[in-house]
Design a protein around this motif. Structure first.
Motif, PDB file in Angstrom:
ATOM      1  N   UNK A   1      38.022  -2.678  -2.978  1.00 45.09           N
ATOM      2  CA  UNK A   1      38.165  -3.889  -3.776  1.00 45.09           C
ATOM      3  C   UNK A   1      37.856  -3.560  -5.227  1.00 45.09           C
ATOM      4  N   UNK A   2      38.744  -3.951  -6.138  1.00 42.82           N
ATOM      5  CA  UNK A   2      38.605  -3.615  -7.564  1.00 42.82           C
ATOM      6  C   UNK A   2      38.732  -4.886  -8.385  1.00 42.82           C
ATOM      7  N   UNK A   3      37.696  -5.199  -9.166  1.00 47.42           N
ATOM      8  CA  UNK A   3      37.679  -6.425  -9.966  1.00 47.42           C
ATOM      9  C   UNK A   3      37.416  -6.097 -11.427  1.00 47.42           C
TER      10      UNK A   3
ATOM     11  N   UNK B   1      34.660  -1.253   6.330  1.00 49.60           N
ATOM     12  CA  UNK B   1      33.802  -0.601   5.351  1.00 49.60           C
ATOM     13  C   UNK B   1      34.380  -0.949   3.990  1.00 49.60           C
ATOM     14  N   UNK B   2      33.589  -1.573   3.130  1.00 48.49           N
ATOM     15  CA  UNK B   2      34.111  -2.134   1.886  1.00 48.49           C
ATOM     16  C   UNK B   2      33.491  -1.428   0.689  1.00 48.49           C
TER      17      UNK B   2
ATOM     18  N   UNK C   1      24.626 -10.861  -8.187  1.00 54.65           N
ATOM     19  CA  UNK C   1      24.984 -11.535  -6.939  1.00 54.65           C
ATOM     20  C   UNK C   1      25.591 -10.561  -5.935  1.00 54.65           C
ATOM     21  N   UNK C   2      26.458  -9.701  -6.445  1.00 59.30           N
ATOM     22  CA  UNK C   2      27.112  -8.759  -5.543  1.00 59.30           C
ATOM     23  C   UNK C   2      26.125  -7.723  -5.008  1.00 59.30           C
TER      24      UNK C   2
ATOM     25  N   UNK D   1      29.429  -1.321  -0.403  1.00 59.07           N
ATOM     26  CA  UNK D   1      28.870  -0.507  -1.487  1.00 59.07           C
ATOM     27  C   UNK D   1      29.487  -0.964  -2.800  1.00 59.07           C
ATOM     28  N   UNK D   2      28.686  -0.915  -3.864  1.00 56.81           N
ATOM     29  CA  UNK D   2      29.119  -1.453  -5.162  1.00 56.81           C
ATOM     30  C   UNK D   2      28.894  -0.431  -6.263  1.00 56.81           C
TER      31      UNK D   2
END
Length: 362
Positions: free
Chosen positions: A236-238, A261-262, A279-280, A291-292
């Motif tokens: 996921x890319x923001x 798995x994100x 928050x994330x 994972x971030x």
């Protein structure tokens, strides 16, 4: 032949439409710039898809359902077709031959019929618009407001979709915003809105909307949903306020309890623009599968530095992942190009259409 005059064509089209059929003028906003731009983008999209019938019908079906919120009826299509073809003929000049005229007449008839059929089918199962009351509002960063609304009747949507919004202060001006949450039991929806200078709707939502105000929602749109995934591994890319639909997808993974798995990458130009990280991070502490990483491209801050496409390649490869991209069009395009060049299948890269303003343009 007419592409160099694209802007003039849309001005001329609406001028003759309102002159010949003044009764339709009240269906449109006073300021027509955004409306003319939308018409042009829709025409270009239709021409792009002319050799792809499946996606053409799908796109026109979306248009037909979305036009219900304007009060569009089947009887409106012939006048629009008449004026559209007249505008094309005027600017095409000698190139507008009987053969070309017949082809465009047939094409418009096909598009109109698909839109009408989609609208009629949609009318049988749901309303054209949903009134929704603002129940919560909080500032989330410089010029960014988090606004939560409760529709007056059930509003079904999927995490990752976007919604058109009309405010009471600017009637008939609709702008698109992604929902920042997965469906909730209480039916509320949260939007992250950045106030854009000169953006009437975004400025009203950020600086004027208050608890108790009632806005209107159009039908949910977009295919950037979890059911489109082929793999269990998700990337996921923001970029910037493109975090909204990405956050909704994370919530949806948690809600379903699936074994994904994100990997989430957040990016912005400066540290001040990188909102929502705390928050994330709290979500990552709660969910072991998340994972971030964050990146800033135009300022030195501790952690990752560089553009999102650069950082993605550094941590790849991602060829066994489904990729969801959200943010400024330039970032989405460059990230998609970088990923596909490095082995990610194009059909595994999901994002909203570039021509749909979500959070980053007026």
């Amino acid at each position: 032949m007419v592409e160099p005059f694209a802007g003039e064509i849309t001005v001329y089209f609406y001028a003759i439409l309102f002159a010949r059929y003044p009764q339709v003028r009240s269906m449109f906003p006073q300021g027509m710039d955004a409306q003319r731009d939308r018409l042009l983008r829709a025409l270009l999209r239709i021409v792009d898809l002319v050799d792809d019938p499946g996606n053409l019908v799908r796109f026109c079906g979306h248009l037909g359902r979305d036009h219900r919120k304007f009060g569009t009826l089947a009887a409106h299509f012939p006048p629009v077709g008449e004026c559209l073809l007249a505008a094309l003929a005027r600017f095409a000049g000698p190139a507008w031959t009987p053969e070309i005229a017949a082809a465009w007449t047939k094409a418009y008839g096909t598009v109109a019929q698909v839109m009408i059929s989609a609208a009629e089918e949609d009318e049988a199962v749901r309303p054209a618009t949903w009134p929704a009351t603002v129940v919560h509002r909080v500032t989330r960063g410089p010029g960014i407001a988090e606004i939560t609304v409760r529709p007056h009747y059930p509003y079904a949507y999927a995490a990752g979709q976007y919604v058109s919004v009309e405010t009471p202060w600017w009637p008939r001006r609709w702008r698109y915003y992604s929902v920042a949450n997965a469906p909730r039991e209480d039916g509320t929806l949260t939007f992250h809105v950045r106030g854009v200078p000169g953006g009437s709707v975004s400025e009203a939502l950020v600086h004027r909307a208050a608890v108790g105000d009632v806005i209107r929602l159009g039908p949910p749109m977009g295919d950037m949903v979890l059911d489109a995934a082929h793999h269990d591994e998700l990337l996921l890319v923001a970029g910037g306020t493109g975090l909204a639909p990405i956050r909704a997808l994370v919530e949806e993974v948690a809600r379903r309890g699936e074994h994904h798995q994100v990997h989430l990458f957040l990016g912005a130009r400066t540290g001040a623009e990188l909102y929502g990280v705390d928050d994330m991070l709290r979500m990552a502490q709660r969910y072991h599968w998340l994972t971030i990483r964050a990146a800033v491209s135009h300022e030195y801050v501790p952690g990752l530095r560089g553009s999102l496409p650069e950082v993605l390649l550094e941590y790849g490869p991602w060829y066994q992942h489904d990729v969801y991209l959200s943010g400024p069009a330039q970032m989405v395009a460059s990230a998609k190009e970088a990923l596909t060049l490095n082995g990610t299948r194009p059909d595994c890269v999901h994002h909203d259409p570039f021509e749909t303003p979500v959070l980053f343009t007026p």
